[in-house]
Scaffold this motif. Structure first.
Motif, PDB file in Angstrom:
ATOM      1  N   CYS A 115     -82.683  32.577-130.302  1.00 19.61           N
ATOM      2  CA  CYS A 115     -83.516  33.477-129.506  1.00 19.61           C
ATOM      3  C   CYS A 115     -82.717  34.148-128.395  1.00 19.61           C
ATOM      4  CB  CYS A 115     -84.693  32.711-128.907  1.00 19.61           C
ATOM      5  SG  CYS A 115     -85.977  32.243-130.088  1.00 19.61           S
ATOM      6  N   VAL A 157     -85.923  34.372-123.386  1.00 24.88           N
ATOM      7  CA  VAL A 157     -85.900  34.702-124.817  1.00 24.88           C
ATOM      8  C   VAL A 157     -86.819  35.859-125.165  1.00 24.88           C
ATOM      9  CG1 VAL A 157     -85.299  32.326-125.403  1.00 24.88           C
ATOM     10  CG2 VAL A 157     -87.707  33.025-125.440  1.00 24.88           C
ATOM     11  N   CYS A 181     -86.060  38.829-127.475  1.00 28.78           N
ATOM     12  CA  CYS A 181     -85.835  38.607-128.912  1.00 28.78           C
ATOM     13  C   CYS A 181     -86.928  39.330-129.701  1.00 28.78           C
ATOM     14  CB  CYS A 181     -85.844  37.109-129.215  1.00 28.78           C
ATOM     15  SG  CYS A 181     -85.829  36.707-130.987  1.00 28.78           S
ATOM     16  N   GLU A 226     -80.412  36.896-129.811  1.00 27.49           N
ATOM     17  CA  GLU A 226     -81.160  38.097-130.170  1.00 27.49           C
ATOM     18  C   GLU A 226     -81.670  38.822-128.930  1.00 27.49           C
ATOM     19  OE1 GLU A 226     -81.812  39.422-133.501  1.00 27.49           O
ATOM     20  OE2 GLU A 226     -79.957  38.246-133.459  1.00 27.49           O
ATOM     21  N   ALA A 227     -82.084  38.070-127.919  1.00 27.86           N
ATOM     22  CA  ALA A 227     -82.558  38.687-126.687  1.00 27.86           C
ATOM     23  C   ALA A 227     -81.432  39.455-125.997  1.00 27.86           C
ATOM     24  CB  ALA A 227     -83.125  37.627-125.749  1.00 27.86           C
TER      25      ALA A 227
END
Length: 234
Positions: free
Chosen positions: A94, A148, A151, A97-98
């Motif tokens: 997460c 996160v 994400c 991706e964030a």
């Protein structure tokens, strides 16, 4: 309000009420959940209680057994260790991706959540080391969710939320803050610095160390609580 909407509202009430009680440690592991008693307490139908309990079972917060009904999910040291490992892997994904996809709004959420948590941490020092304030607990959850929230993968975020809630349940039951064993505020600041610098490798290493330390303290807290739990069951 039609009957279908009313039923959904009652189910959500049951689900929200019981989830908060379980995650917050007010309903203890293995506690029996009497459908009739809960329906009367919450002023809802027995069907709404059953549906709410089924939703909680899907989140592994309650378990059901044939002819024995529902009870709060038990806890154990091996499960906690598996939980910490799973949470580390999901939170690393997460965070990566964030960092890759999060924009200025995400950065703002991180900074804002961290600022609130830091200010509340100052007040937390005035409380006994075994007591966590409700405001700090809420702010801590908001901080980890903010980290996160950039994400874009909804499945990863849902898994993150479920694992966080399970971890929070263990933390509320053992309530370790770490005392002089760690610098929680420093750990949080380092995480913020890493994500705002877009340093995926550093952020993943820091969240791994952060959660491993928390996991170790939770295990220690669980062991300390074991005699009390055994006494309650006797």
């Amino acid at each position: 309000m039609n009957e279908k909407t009313k039923g959904m509202s009652q189910t959500r009430l049951v689900f929200t009420h019981l989830r908060a009680a379980i995650v917050g440690g007010r309903l203890l592991p293995d506690a029996k959940l009497n459908i009739a008693a809960l329906a009367e307490e919450l002023d809802v139908s027995a069907g709404a209680v059953r549906e709410g309990l089924a939703m909680l079972e899907a989140e592994s917060l309650v378990v059901s057994e044939p002819a024995r009904g529902f009870r709060v999910s038990p806890i154990s040291e091996p499960e906690l260790e598996d939980l910490v490992q799973a949470r580390i892997e999901i939170e690393k994904l997460c965070l990566a991706e964030a960092i890759r996809h999060g924009g200025l709004e995400w950065e703002g959420r991180v900074v804002s959540a961290h600022h609130r948590l830091s200010r509340l941490a100052e007040l937390q020092h005035e409380l006994p080391q075994t007591l966590l304030s409700e405001d700090w607990t809420t702010a801590h959850a908001e901080f980890h969710h903010a980290l996160v929230s950039g994400c874009p993968n909804g499945w990863l975020l849902r898994m993150h939320l479920m694992l966080y809630q399970q971890s929070e349940r263990y933390r509320q039951l053992s309530a370790p803050l770490g005392g002089d064993q760690r610098d929680v505020r420093g750990e949080h600041q380092a995480l913020v610095d890493a994500v705002l610098s877009k340093d995926v490798q550093a952020a993943q290493a820091l969240i791994t160390e952060h959660l491993q330390t928390t996991g170790r303290l939770l295990v220690e807290g669980l062991r300390a609580q074991a005699p009390k739990a055994a006494k309650r069951r006797a």
